[in-house]
Design an enzyme around this catalytic site. Structure first.
Site, PDB file in Angstrom:
ATOM      1  N   ASP A   1       0.765  -1.161  -0.178  1.00  0.00           N
ATOM      2  CA  ASP A   1       0.070  -0.031  -0.187  1.00  0.00           C
ATOM      3  C   ASP A   1       0.841   1.274  -0.091  1.00  0.00           C
ATOM      4  O   ASP A   1       0.617   2.092  -0.779  1.00  0.00           O
ATOM      5  CB  ASP A   1      -0.905   0.070   1.122  1.00  0.00           C
ATOM      6  CG  ASP A   1      -1.700   1.135   1.325  1.00  0.00           C
ATOM      7  OD1 ASP A   1      -2.689   1.514   0.541  1.00  0.00           O
ATOM      8  OD2 ASP A   1      -1.564   2.343   2.221  1.00  0.00           O
TER       9      ASP A   1
ATOM     10  N   GLU B   1      -1.702  -5.186  -3.866  1.00  0.00           N
ATOM     11  CA  GLU B   1      -1.037  -4.200  -2.860  1.00  0.00           C
ATOM     12  C   GLU B   1       0.402  -5.333  -2.596  1.00  0.00           C
ATOM     13  O   GLU B   1       1.413  -4.912  -2.286  1.00  0.00           O
ATOM     14  CB  GLU B   1      -1.471  -3.616  -2.024  1.00  0.00           C
ATOM     15  CG  GLU B   1      -2.447  -2.322  -2.353  1.00  0.00           C
ATOM     16  CD  GLU B   1      -3.079  -1.707  -1.501  1.00  0.00           C
ATOM     17  OE1 GLU B   1      -3.263  -0.651  -1.632  1.00  0.00           O
ATOM     18  OE2 GLU B   1      -3.506  -2.251  -0.185  1.00  0.00           O
TER      19      GLU B   1
END
EC number: 3.1.26.3
Length: 260
Positions: free
Chosen positions: A62, A134
């Site tokens: 992320d 991610e």
């Protein structure tokens, strides 16, 4: 009995090899790549203590994706204020956008999922795909470095970056929130106008967003629709934060306080 597809029959090494082929790179540690493809439901079902799910890599990825996208937006939009850049990044790095990128790789058929998740269509769920993407970026960062991760952002996020840079990437946050709230919380967002201020030709509306019995966000706008979109965007960001680092019951969950 659930019939296994070709994707379900692939060995772990075959999944990693296919991922490497699609991304155009090699992972120096196969176990890290496999971790990125492993959903928590698979780990829970196999009960293999050596097996890790992709949640920690998702946490890292992320930050990697946000950094790379932020860098590219600054380069594409010189002179644009921080607040506008933040809004543009939010239109790229969100569950819908990440899932869209995951489908272009494609990533869904490579994931290791538990049987329940498979039967509920987990390979096509936006939340599962976004988290896995991610995690893959986290794995790329750990094994190949930031430059390799940025190269992948340039390749796979190009369309989204083009859209927001040209002003076309305006996502419908109310729809995105409705989908996420239903999928994760089984709740329906509700909006109500809290106040109206200003002259008739230039009113400002304040809207409150409810999830269950919880007043979750407030936002203002020049129209009810604008205020609702802003409240939905703020709520989406908070839900993603809570999902990444759960420290309290989901919003809207009834509280049961222990008597003193």
């Amino acid at each position: 009995m659930m019939r296994l597809s070709g994707a379900d029959k692939m060995s772990p090494s075959e999944r990693v090899q296919l991922l490497e082929s699609r991304l155009g790179l090699s992972f120096s540690r196969m176990e890290t790549a496999l971790e990125a493809l492993t959903h928590k439901t698979y780990v829970n079902e196999t009960r293999d203590k050596e097996l890790k799910d992709n949640q920690r890599l998702e946490f890292l990825g992320d930050s990697v994706v946000n950094l790379a996208v932020s860098h590219r937006l600054m380069a594409r939009c010189p002179g644009l204020p921080e607040g506008d850049l933040t809004k543009m990044r939010a239109r790229v790095v969100n569950e819908d956008g990440l899932a869209r990128v995951a489908r272009t790789i494609p990533l869904g058929d490579l994931l290791l999922l538990g049987r329940g998740e498979l039967m509920s269509g987990g390979r096509e769920k936006n939340s599962v795909l976004a988290d896995a993407l991610e995690a893959v970026f986290g794995a790329v960062f750990l094994t190949s470095g930031l430059d390799a991760a940025v190269t992948l952002v340039d390749r796979y996020f190009a369309d989204l970056l083009d859209e927001v840079s040209s002003g076309q990437g305006r996502l419908d946050y109310k729809t995105l929130l409705q989908e996420m709230a239903h999928e994760r919380l089984k709740l329906q967002p509700r909006y109500r106008v809290v106040s109206e201020s200003g002259p008739e030709h230039s009113k400002v509306f304040e809207v409150e967003l409810m999830l269950g019995e919880t007043a979750f966000a407030r936002a203002t706008g020049r129209s009810k629709k604008e205020a609702e979109q802003s409240a939905a965007q703020a709520t989406l960001e908070k839900l993603r934060e809570d999902a990444a680092c759960p420290t309290s019951p989901p919003p809207g969950t009834p509280r049961h306080d222990t008597p003193a």
